[in-house]
Enzyme design. Structure first.
Site, PDB file in Angstrom:
ATOM      1  N   GLY A   1       7.366  -6.080   6.859  1.00 29.04           N
ATOM      2  CA  GLY A   1       7.695  -6.471   8.232  1.00 29.04           C
ATOM      3  C   GLY A   1       7.450  -5.311   9.178  1.00 29.04           C
TER       4      GLY A   1
ATOM      5  N   ASP B   1      18.186  -1.761   5.851  1.00 31.02           N
ATOM      6  CA  ASP B   1      18.741  -1.988   4.514  1.00 31.02           C
ATOM      7  C   ASP B   1      18.073  -1.102   3.458  1.00 31.02           C
ATOM      8  OD1 ASP B   1      16.294  -3.234   4.743  1.00 31.02           O
ATOM      9  OD2 ASP B   1      16.875  -5.046   3.680  1.00 31.02           O
TER      10      ASP B   1
ATOM     11  N   ARG C   1       1.713  -8.496   4.102  1.00 31.81           N
ATOM     12  CA  ARG C   1       2.261  -8.570   2.748  1.00 31.81           C
ATOM     13  C   ARG C   1       1.054  -8.770   1.822  1.00 31.81           C
ATOM     14  NH1 ARG C   1       6.854 -10.617   5.802  1.00 31.81           N
ATOM     15  NH2 ARG C   1       8.349  -8.930   5.531  1.00 31.81           N
TER      16      ARG C   1
ATOM     17  N   ARG D   1      17.937  -9.702   7.179  1.00 35.24           N
ATOM     18  CA  ARG D   1      17.603 -10.109   5.809  1.00 35.24           C
ATOM     19  C   ARG D   1      18.889 -10.428   5.049  1.00 35.24           C
ATOM     20  NH1 ARG D   1      12.445  -7.017   3.523  1.00 35.24           N
ATOM     21  NH2 ARG D   1      13.714  -5.235   4.084  1.00 35.24           N
TER      22      ARG D   1
ATOM     23  N   THR E   1      11.823  -0.296   9.015  1.00 41.14           N
ATOM     24  CA  THR E   1      12.203  -1.721   8.996  1.00 41.14           C
ATOM     25  C   THR E   1      13.348  -1.902   9.981  1.00 41.14           C
ATOM     26  OG1 THR E   1      13.323  -3.447   7.718  1.00 41.14           O
ATOM     27  CG2 THR E   1      13.585  -1.231   6.897  1.00 41.14           C
TER      28      THR E   1
ATOM     29  N   ASP F   1      12.024  -1.584   1.647  1.00 38.80           N
ATOM     30  CA  ASP F   1      12.192  -1.373   0.205  1.00 38.80           C
ATOM     31  C   ASP F   1      11.133  -2.108  -0.617  1.00 38.80           C
ATOM     32  OD1 ASP F   1      13.528  -3.807   0.850  1.00 38.80           O
ATOM     33  OD2 ASP F   1      14.489  -3.738  -1.109  1.00 38.80           O
TER      34      ASP F   1
ATOM     35  N   ASP G   1      15.761  -3.867   9.658  1.00 44.04           N
ATOM     36  CA  ASP G   1      17.001  -4.286   8.986  1.00 44.04           C
ATOM     37  C   ASP G   1      17.927  -3.136   8.588  1.00 44.04           C
ATOM     38  OD1 ASP G   1      15.973  -6.909   9.061  1.00 44.04           O
ATOM     39  OD2 ASP G   1      14.780  -6.495   7.279  1.00 44.04           O
TER      40      ASP G   1
HETATM   41  P1  ADP Z   1       9.341  -4.648   3.254  1.00 42.14           P
HETATM   42  O1  ADP Z   1       8.536  -3.446   2.903  1.00 42.14           O
HETATM   43  O2  ADP Z   1       9.517  -4.817   4.718  1.00 42.14           O
HETATM   44  O3  ADP Z   1      10.630  -4.721   2.448  1.00 42.14           O
HETATM   45  P2  ADP Z   1       8.210  -6.826   1.608  1.00 42.14           P
HETATM   46  O4  ADP Z   1       9.426  -7.004   0.763  1.00 42.14           O
HETATM   47  O5  ADP Z   1       7.556  -8.057   2.119  1.00 42.14           O
HETATM   48  O6  ADP Z   1       8.456  -5.926   2.889  1.00 42.14           O
HETATM   49  O7  ADP Z   1       7.131  -6.006   0.748  1.00 42.14           O
HETATM   50  C1  ADP Z   1       5.897  -5.599   1.340  1.00 42.14           C
HETATM   51  C2  ADP Z   1       4.825  -5.515   0.303  1.00 42.14           C
HETATM   52  O8  ADP Z   1       5.172  -4.552  -0.698  1.00 42.14           O
HETATM   53  C3  ADP Z   1       4.560  -6.782  -0.508  1.00 42.14           C
HETATM   54  O9  ADP Z   1       3.742  -7.707   0.165  1.00 42.14           O
HETATM   55  C4  ADP Z   1       3.825  -6.212  -1.701  1.00 42.14           C
HETATM   56  O10 ADP Z   1       2.504  -5.851  -1.343  1.00 42.14           O
HETATM   57  C5  ADP Z   1       4.603  -4.918  -1.949  1.00 42.14           C
HETATM   58  N1  ADP Z   1       5.657  -5.139  -2.956  1.00 42.14           N
HETATM   59  C6  ADP Z   1       6.886  -5.647  -2.758  1.00 42.14           C
HETATM   60  N2  ADP Z   1       7.588  -5.704  -3.925  1.00 42.14           N
HETATM   61  C7  ADP Z   1       6.753  -5.193  -4.890  1.00 42.14           C
HETATM   62  C8  ADP Z   1       6.866  -4.969  -6.307  1.00 42.14           C
HETATM   63  N3  ADP Z   1       7.980  -5.261  -6.971  1.00 42.14           N
HETATM   64  N4  ADP Z   1       5.788  -4.427  -6.928  1.00 42.14           N
HETATM   65  C9  ADP Z   1       4.658  -4.117  -6.259  1.00 42.14           C
HETATM   66  N5  ADP Z   1       4.491  -4.310  -4.945  1.00 42.14           N
HETATM   67  C10 ADP Z   1       5.510  -4.834  -4.251  1.00 42.14           C
END
Ligand code: ADP
Length: 332
Positions: free
Chosen positions: A11, A130, A72, A172, A126, A103, A128
């Protein structure tokens, strides 16, 4: 070290551009070439990057979003994608990659370290907040301001019509934006994942409070801040139940994506600048598999896994104040 790269992932958050600017300027100061991958981890897979120079980062500190775009990339959870990313990073001669995100993005960064020998450093961005290992994340302060501004506006109309308004804020599964926006807007009640109990209990508690406040203040507006994902059937359902039980018109307002946008407030710009510059310096010191952050005004650098393995707690004193105010408001 000669070449460093960065990307923004997950995000987007106001202040990411300020962080990109700080990374580019600090890198140039140390004589590094700096590359920006576009569209999060997708850019690593598609070899979509640009060589960033001073002219690329002029006039961006005040802009929301991210000039590198964020995205993403679900395939990054498989092993093939980070292997391909590692190959592409090596082909360009990148020695360190800075990942600005939440995260989820850090899990992706950790996954990449299993297949790539270069250094990987996370920078928390982010709305959030968090992410454990830093008091605030880039974008969080602006999101509070945006939510607060909207709640103030809703209150004007709530006052005029003596209605109940339920205002859903982002977060979130965390109540950081909700708690701060509620305190700052003098909301009458708040529903947060960290402190809320069962739906039946919260509904009963809310109805009792609205009736007590009505007796004390007469007909007046009543504002409840609710974090997203908290009420199982959504706040429209909660608003209908409250209207039926209190016989006062209750309206839901979902703030949604407006909270992600806007020009970053000064606190986010300053935090983003500090963390961006510090991340480059940590890369030059040889750090890898870490996330930079700021705790009690001290810059810190911790294992990236602590960002998601430990839950970050709300400020207990703020929670106490909100609960005390809730109790005082209903006293005759
Ligand atoms: P944020 O970074 O804001 O928490 P997301 O949870 O959507 O956002 O994660 C962003 C991107 O990070 C995902 O689209 C993916 O490319 C990568 N990602 C998230 N979780 C994993 C994971 N367990 N292993 C590998 N890549 C991950």
């Amino acid at each position: 070290m000669r070449k460093i790269a960065l990307l923004t992932s997950g995000g987007d958050a106001p202040g990411m551009n300020a962080c990109i600017r700080a990374i580019v300027l600090t890198s140039l100061r140390y004589g590094l070439e700096v590359y920006g991958y576009r569209h999060g981890y997708n850019g690593l897979l598609e070899q979509e990057y640009l060589n960033l120079r001073s002219k690329n980062i002029q006039n961006i500190i005040q802009r929301g979003g991210t000039i590198l775009n964020s995205a993403r990339c679900l395939s990054f959870k498989s092993d093939d994608a980070p292997k391909m990313a590692a190959k592409n990073l090596d082909a360009l001669g990148i020695e360190a990659l800075l990942v600005i995100g939440g995260d989820g993005s850090f899990r992706g960064a950790k996954h990449l370290t299993e297949f790539w020998s270069g250094q990987v450093i996370g920078i928390p961005g982010t709305i959030d907040n968090d992410v454990n290992g830093t008091d605030a994340t880039i974008g969080y302060y602006t999101a509070i301001e945006t939510a607060l501004d909207s709640i103030d506006k809703v209150r004007d109309t709530a006052d005029a019509f003596e209605r109940i308004f339920l205002i859903e804020v982002m977060g979130r599964h965390a109540g950081f934006i909700g708690l701060n926006a509620a305190i700052a807007s003098a909301a009458d009640h708040i529903l947060l994942p960290e402190i809320s109990r069962s739906c039946d209990h919260e509904l009963e508690n809310l109805v009792e409070h609205i009736e007590a406040v009505k007796k004390r203040r007469g007909n007046s507006s009543y504002i409840v801040v609710v974090t997203e994902n908290l009420w199982p059937d959504g706040i429209t359902n909660l608003a209908e139940m409250l209207t039926e039980k209190t016989q006062i018109d209750c309206r839901p307002v979902i703030l949604g994506y407006i909270q992600r946008g806007g020009s970053p407030v000064s606190q986010d710009r300053v935090l983003a600048t500090k963390l961006g510059a510090f991340a480059v310096e940590m890369a030059l010191e040889g750090k890898s598999g870490v996330m930079v952050g700021e705790i009690n005004q001290q810059l810190v650098c911790n294992d990236i896994q602590t960002s998601w393995q430990k839950n970050k707690a709300l400020d207990p004193y703020l929670v106490k104040i909100q609960q005390d105010l809730f109790d005082i408001l209903k006293r005759p």
